[in-house]
Write an enzyme that holds these catalytic residues in place. Sequence first.
Site, short mmCIF file in Angstrom:
data_model
loop_
_atom_site.label_atom_id
_atom_site.label_comp_id
_atom_site.label_asym_id
_atom_site.label_seq_id
_atom_site.Cartn_x
_atom_site.Cartn_y
_atom_site.Cartn_z
N GLU A 31 0.84 -1.20 0.00
CA GLU A 31 0.00 0.00 0.00
C GLU A 31 0.88 1.26 0.00
O GLU A 31 0.60 2.22 -0.71
CB GLU A 31 -0.91 0.04 1.24
CG GLU A 31 -1.81 -1.17 1.41
CD GLU A 31 -1.15 -2.31 2.18
OE1 GLU A 31 0.07 -2.55 2.01
OE2 GLU A 31 -1.84 -2.98 2.95
N TRP A 44 21.88 -38.84 -11.49
CA TRP A 44 20.65 -38.08 -11.44
C TRP A 44 19.53 -38.89 -12.10
O TRP A 44 19.76 -39.49 -13.15
CB TRP A 44 20.79 -36.73 -12.15
CG TRP A 44 21.85 -35.87 -11.54
CD1 TRP A 44 23.09 -35.60 -12.03
CD2 TRP A 44 21.76 -35.16 -10.30
NE1 TRP A 44 23.77 -34.75 -11.20
CE2 TRP A 44 22.97 -34.46 -10.11
CE3 TRP A 44 20.77 -35.03 -9.32
CZ2 TRP A 44 23.23 -33.65 -9.01
CZ3 TRP A 44 21.04 -34.23 -8.23
CH2 TRP A 44 22.24 -33.55 -8.08
N ARG A 91 21.59 -21.75 -5.67
CA ARG A 91 22.87 -21.38 -6.27
C ARG A 91 22.68 -20.51 -7.51
O ARG A 91 21.85 -20.83 -8.36
CB ARG A 91 23.66 -22.65 -6.63
CG ARG A 91 24.06 -23.44 -5.41
CD ARG A 91 24.86 -24.65 -5.76
NE ARG A 91 24.08 -25.67 -6.42
CZ ARG A 91 23.34 -26.59 -5.77
NH1 ARG A 91 23.30 -26.58 -4.45
NH2 ARG A 91 22.67 -27.48 -6.44
N GLU A 105 13.44 -32.34 1.18
CA GLU A 105 14.13 -33.00 0.05
C GLU A 105 14.94 -34.11 0.65
O GLU A 105 16.07 -33.89 1.12
CB GLU A 105 15.09 -32.01 -0.63
CG GLU A 105 14.44 -31.05 -1.57
CD GLU A 105 15.50 -30.37 -2.45
OE1 GLU A 105 16.23 -31.07 -3.17
OE2 GLU A 105 15.60 -29.14 -2.37
#
Length: 397
Positions: free
Chosen positions: A56, A179, A216, A330
Amino acid sequence: MTFSADDHRFMSLAIQLAEKGRYTTRPNPCVGCVLVKNGQVISEGWHYRAGEAHAEIHALQQLPIEVKAENITAYVTLEPCSHQGRTGSCAMALADRTNTGIIRVVYGMEDPNPLVAGKGLAILRESGCVVEGPLMEQQAAALNQGFFRRMQSQRPWVMAKIATSIDGRTAMASGESQWITSAPARRDVQRLRAQSCGIISGIDSILHDNSRLSVRREDSDLANIDDILQHPPLRVLLDTHLRIADDDNLSANIFDPSSAAQVLVFTSTAVTDSKMEKVLSLNDSVGDVSVVSPMIKVEQVATTETGHLCLEQVLTVLATRYECNTVLVETGATLLGGFIDAGLVDELIIYQAPVLLGSDARALANVSLTRMQEKIALTITDRRMVGDDLRIKARFH
Ligand SMILES: NC(=O)c1ccc[n+]([C@@H]2O[C@H](COP(=O)([O-])OP(=O)(O)OC[C@H]3O[C@@H](n4cnc5c(N)ncnc54)[C@H](OP(=O)(O)O)[C@@H]3O)[C@@H](O)[C@H]2O)c1
């Protein structure tokens, strides 16, 4: 109360403006504000960072000097604050009609913060302002589910992110998991981290993957990454027996001093002071001498009958001592199973890669169910491709 199409249009704009603070306002909520005169937007504002102008005030500051301060309507996504916090009261500022010319305030939702909770609206009404709302309350609430959870339940909103194969596996039997998903999915996870107040992992993931649990610059595609890194999310380790204090483990990447993020290690009340001292002594080597807010802190909580840390207590500490609105879990199947068993996960975010890891690979979460009746129902709220991986967001009931 009925609202016009224009009211909806201006509130939608205020919601879009509030979104601009998604990565930087914590521990404050995201708020947007639009000032309108004669059906035209004359100024816009949003809250960008705690300690800086609220939406505001930002909108009032942006008001062009040639605009006469009269007959102005303010659309604000959240009830204007009534109290003096890091900045002044927004309700009082808006209510100062001779200076602002604001005659009507339309709000998205009431603020559940006990310091406000209707008091901001009362100040405006007492000043003679027409106050109307809530308008588009669901969308306004979605901006700040973590902040509202903390205000109402003294707990953060808990998101759990997990990378899986198409057969729902999260690591090979050996523990190898890097991965499963592709680089775009991992970049997307950086966004999840950046909008969280804390990133939580269990000791076995930390020992196995040596994760940094950090946001990162080199892995992020966020335009305001430098601002985010000035106040990065906490790195939070759950380690009942303080295994991280073993000599070989003290060089773990979670303590990487190149990140400005504080590391919070939760351990049990049974752990000895000398073991905790070993972890805390890392503060000397990173040259952090701040007693108020050292880089590495240890918090002790009770254990449950499972022999692990009491996750309710962990979350309460994160909300009440560290002002965590939203946390991102995680971790591996063991700790994620613990969170699910305790009914503490609000949202699951799954990145599913088009690969099979086979039946020896590890499950998504170690949750032991035996009968179909016990199945845990979720609602899918979003599904989209991120690179070659499918991202599914699902809520627990
Ligand atoms: N695919 C993915 O997205 C992903 C993500 C992360 C990790 N991983 C993989 O997961 C594997 C590690 O998973 P993990 O299941 O062995 O370990 P984990 O879930 O990372 O950590 C489990 C440990 O956390 C500690 N803990 C503290 N409080 C707990 C509680 N209330 N409930 C449960 N555990 C609690 C326990 O050790 P203490 O009792 O000693 O404290 C427990 O053994 C690694 O192979 C890693 O690569 C995969």
